[in-house]
Design an enzyme around this catalytic site. Structure first.
Site, PDB file in Angstrom:
ATOM      1  N   ASP A 378       0.761  -1.186  -0.044  1.00 45.95           N
ATOM      2  CA  ASP A 378       0.027   0.031  -0.048  1.00 45.95           C
ATOM      3  C   ASP A 378       0.852   1.399   0.240  1.00 45.95           C
ATOM      4  O   ASP A 378       2.144   1.203   0.587  1.00 45.95           O
ATOM      5  CB  ASP A 378      -0.859   0.090   1.415  1.00 45.95           C
ATOM      6  CG  ASP A 378      -2.142   0.664   0.906  1.00 45.95           C
ATOM      7  OD1 ASP A 378      -2.260   1.498   0.055  1.00 45.95           O
ATOM      8  OD2 ASP A 378      -3.183   0.693   1.923  1.00 45.95           O
ATOM      9  N   GLU A 433     -13.493   2.258  -0.276  1.00 43.53           N
ATOM     10  CA  GLU A 433     -12.849   2.765   1.038  1.00 43.53           C
ATOM     11  C   GLU A 433     -13.130   4.288   1.045  1.00 43.53           C
ATOM     12  O   GLU A 433     -13.162   4.859   1.923  1.00 43.53           O
ATOM     13  CB  GLU A 433     -11.727   2.114   1.230  1.00 43.53           C
ATOM     14  CG  GLU A 433     -10.695   2.759   0.316  1.00 43.53           C
ATOM     15  CD  GLU A 433      -9.518   2.196   0.496  1.00 43.53           C
ATOM     16  OE1 GLU A 433      -8.451   3.100   0.774  1.00 43.53           O
ATOM     17  OE2 GLU A 433      -9.251   0.967   0.589  1.00 43.53           O
TER      18      GLU A 433
END
Length: 877
Positions: A378, A433
């Site tokens: 990430d 998200e």
């Protein structure tokens, strides 16, 4: 190789044959003007033109005679020469491209590549050379540059020009590609930078601009636009890029066709290099249970992650992703728990945890040895060449270790999943998200998802803005393609809607065929995907309630059982309902949907007595494994101990091909053979016994000795581990804790720092320890929640330190300091909520074998919780 009749449709002038991968077919020479070169396919034509006055090059494209790309500049600028002007033609070489390859993910497993390619060589008056390689495929046009090295590129003249009035769906650029798309026109778009892929429509023609074959040789790019213009200039992420040898730039790519052609295009993958992995049998796409979005703190909760494992096992989902917050202290046990239920664990990592070769060589093998099957990496958030070199290094290492990968906070796919088939998905989208509006959903099917698997994390039912209907959400795993589909909500949300969950349990993540059935980027998308003999249909809409129609012409002949999953009129957030009917390919499926609604369907050949297209949800037989010693064991180097395992088939199913064995850690040895049974009947037990010897040079600390059983054709893995502690030397005198070996180490942000503050996420990036304006040369810099343990061997009577919040944060955190001896809290500071002078502590540690220094977040979150143990030391005999 294409048949002669097929090849005759691809007309090219030729002065030679360019050697490259794939089948090569010379093409008959034709006379063409000296300042204009045409590369043609059945419906698309690319034209390269040389302005004889300026020596500049341009490239345009037509579809069925209609201009879709107006002539736009091509060329490079380097420190040694301007290769965008003052050029003269040198030579041309052509080839026919014919390839076949297979994918592990994507909209179509098996791919066939066909096209024509011309390599046009140009030079300046001083002899500097650039070759322009142009490919025309059935679904688009692409070009790249080849330049002799060494060379330093300072920019590209590359651009694309579309009609100014063309409709446009553009992504305002950031390096993680998570903005909402803007619907505008090519000329009416605001001046600025836009991200790939960008979609344009002029009449019946669509153009999707992107790039392919981008790796650590070169930076990524964005599209720069001047207001009022239809031209979009390619701008590199780096100001310069140097190649020591021949430079082949990425492909500048335009997917061209009607909307169905663009949606089904594989051009970006087709242009990428072939797979670097010969054996992909370990690459397993699939559905993933994921807790972070619905329960942000749950990845740090071992028991809650076990609940997600249980849910995945009940529903036949092969994976659970444990996101940010997991602990090395319990992940190995979670992996063992999950594998016994037929579920594998995936782990989240910040990219900077792997930003050096040393970190990649230690962190990745460690989690692989735990039994983890893949990683979510990430926050890369860069299109620089340096970051792409990181991608290259990570992909090579994870391939070596058989770890699958999902890139989050990443760039877009550039054909990466063809070259590295263990890439399961990439984010580069404003996914669930970020709570995108429902109006943003349809366009993703025609833009971002065209170029590769998209980690949108679909099916938000109780979490998120709840703008889209439940059936709209349930349709997303069909409308959106992703090798790993990470479902956004928690088990309770799905189990409260059993018909929705029933469909999710059936939907695959890899497809044999993909068809656009209907829709438009501004209003909706209806997509059909085939896996084996079953078709899955997903339809989503934005805007007011209406009836969606789906022609079933993609089906073959005969009768088909169609099971439609749709919203009810009674509850906006309740369960879906399922309707069944028998249809034929000449039928049109019509479903009334609410505002921002949709529907899904599963379709299979109708057979006598068949009432559903569902296939059984695979369940793993229940078993039990008992081992001895069951408690933690101390074992010095060179000593031996006995391990036993008893494995029982506790369920109602017999087990086949059962193997019970143990594995020695590196440098250790095992005496004794695996125990094998062709069949283990329900209630039967098999037992094995082995002698394990600790290696003479084994590192000190904890080591797991796994005892495991594997069975059945899919090799279900049931494991427990003997926990062995190899003691280090007992400390003597008054050593600093930062100079001792850490037996255990957990930290809330990056690694624990020795003799420096925590600072950011990268190891070694700390500042001098400073509390209340006083600098300290020795100590530990940590971030809540943190725990460091050291071995004191019952020989150290006291621990002393200063405790306080480090001065480096812009705001003040809040923490609790604890000193723990053998699991018992010996000291608790209470909440520390203000910066100031370090508080001196002295703690009696008489008789303590393992000393732990713990910092918690004081119950209010971990932001700014940078804590220091200054001058931390132990007093030992």
């Amino acid at each position: 190789m294409p048949s002669p009749s097929r090849r005759s449709k691809w007309s090219l002038a030729v002065t030679g044959v360019l050697l490259a991968s794939g089948a090569l077919t010379p093409v008959a020479a034709q006379a063409q003007p000296a300042d204009r070169w045409v590369v043609s396919g059945p419906s698309l034509t690319a034209t390269v033109a040389l302005d004889q006055t300026t020596g500049t090059l341009s490239l345009g494209a037509t579809r069925n005679g209609r201009a879709v790309l107006a002539p736009a500049p091509v060329g490079l600028r380097t420190t040694g020469a301007d290769l965008s002007r003052g050029l003269r033609f040198v030579s041309r070489a052509d080839r026919t491209v014919s390839e076949q390859y297979a994918m592990t993910t994507g909209k179509r497993r098996n791919r066939t590549v066909s096209g024509t390619e011309a390599r046009l060589a140009f030079a300046t008056a001083a002899g500097a050379r650039v070759d322009l390689v142009v490919r025309v495929a059935p679904d688009g046009v692409a070009y790249r540059y080849v330049v002799p090295g060494p060379v330093t590129v300072t920019g590209e003249a590359s651009a694309f020009t579309v009609p100014t009035g063309a409709s446009a769906w553009l992504l305002p650029y950031n390096a993680w590609y998570e903005a909402n798309r803007v619907q505008t026109t090519a000329g009416g778009a605001a001046a600025g930078d836009y991200g790939n892929p960008s979609l344009f429509q002029s009449g019946e023609d669509f153009v999707l601009l992107s790039e392919s074959d981008v790796d650590g040789r070169y930076p990524g790019s964005k599209l720069r636009h001047t207001a009022g213009s239809g031209t979009y200039q390619v701008v590199l992420a780096d100001e310069q890029v140097t190649a020591t040898g021949e430079l082949r730039t990425p492909w500048r790519t335009a997917v061209i066709g009607d909307l169905a052609t663009v949606t089904a295009s594989t051009l970006v993958d087709d242009l990428a290099p072939p797979s670097k992995i010969s054996d992909t049998s370990w690459v397993k796409p699939g559905k993933v249970a994921w807790s972070w979005l619905s329960e942000n703190s749950s990845p740090g909760n071992f028991e809650r992650q076990k609940a997600y494992v249980d849910f995945a096992a009940r529903n036949g989902w092969p994976y659970v992703l444990v996101d940010e917050g997991w602990s090395a202290s319990w992940v190995p046990e979670l992996v063992r728990y999950a594998r016994a239920k037929g579920v594998d664990i995936l782990l989240w990592l910040h990219w900077s945890n792997l930003d050096t070769a040393a970190e990649r060589d230690t962190t990745l093998p460690r989690i692989r040895d735990w039994g983890v099957k893949g990683v979510k990496l990430d926050f890369m958030e860069s299109d620089s060449r340096e970051r792409y070199q990181w991608y290259d290094a990570v992909l090579a290492k994870t391939a070596e270790l058989h770890l699958m990968v999902n890139f989050h906070g990443s760039t877009i796919p550039h054909g990466l999943a063809r070259t590295w088939p263990h890439v399961m998905s990439m984010e580069a989208v404003r996914g669930a998200e970020n709570q995108p509006p429902a109006a943003n959903n349809p366009v993703q099917a025609f833009t971002r998802n065209v170029v590769g698997s998209m980690d949108y994390t679909p099916v938000s039912l109780d979490v998120g803005p709840k703008e889209a209907s439940v059936a709209h959400e349930v349709a997303l795993p069909v409308v959106y393609e992703s090798g790993w589909t990470h479902f956004a909500d928690k088990p309770e949300a799905y189990e409260a809607r059993p018909q929705a969950l029933r469909f999710l349990d059936q939907v695959p993540t890899v497809w044999d065929e993909t068809r656009l059935v209907g829709g438009h980027p501004s209003s909706g998308a209806t997509i059909a995907r085939r896996a084996g003999t079953r078709w899955f249909l997903g339809a989503i809409a934005s805007g007011d309630a209406r009836t969606l129609s789906a022609p079933l012409s993609f089906l073959g002949s005969g009768d088909w059982l169609v099971e439609v999953v749709r919203d009810t009129t009674s509850s906006a957030r309740g369960d879906v309902v399922r309707d069944s009917s028998v249809r034929r390919s000449t039928d049109v499926l019509s479903v009334a949907v609410p505002r921002n609604g949709g529907f899904a369907a599963v379709i299979c050949p109708a057979q006598t007595g068949r009432t559903t297209c569902d296939e059984p949800v695979k369940q793993v037989p229940t078993t039990s494994l008992a081992i001895t010693p069951a408690q933690e064991l101390d074992a010095a180097r060179g000593t031996s101990f006995e391990v036993t395992g008893s494995f029982t088939a506790t369920g109602s199913s017999a087990l086949t091909d059962v193997v019970l064995t143990t594995t020695a850690p590196a440098g250790w040895t095992v005496t004794g053979l695996p125990v094998r049974r062709g069949m283990l009947a329900p209630g039967e037990t098999m037992t094995g016994r082995w002698t394990v010897r600790v290696g003479d040079s084994s590192p000190s600390g904890y080591t797991d000795v796994p005892v495991y059983a594997e069975f059945n054709g899919e090799r279900v893995h049931v494991e427990k581990a003997v926990r062995v502690f190899v003691p280090p030397d007992v400390p003597s005198g008054t050593p600093y804790v930062s100079d001792l070996q850490f037996i255990g180490e957990e930290n809330g942000w990056g690694p624990v720092e020795r003799d420096r503050s925590n600072n950011e996420n990268t190891g070694g990036d700390g500042n001098p320890l400073r509390v209340g304006g006083v600098a300290y040369a020795k100590g530990l810099g940590v971030h809540a929640t943190s725990e460091v343990s050291v071995y004191t061997g019952r020989r150290c009577s006291r621990f002393t330190a200063g405790i306080g919040l480090d001065d480096e944060t812009t705001e003040t955190g809040s923490v609790v300091f604890q000193v723990v001896g053998d699991g018992r809290v010996l000291f608790d500071s209470g909440a520390v909520r203000a910066k100031g002078a370090a508080r001196a502590i002295s703690v009696d540690t008489t008789g303590v074998r393992m000393l732990a220094l713990r910092v918690t977040d004081a119950g209010d979150g971990k932001n700014f919780d940078h804590a220091d143990w200054t001058e931390a030391r132990v007093t030992c005999a």
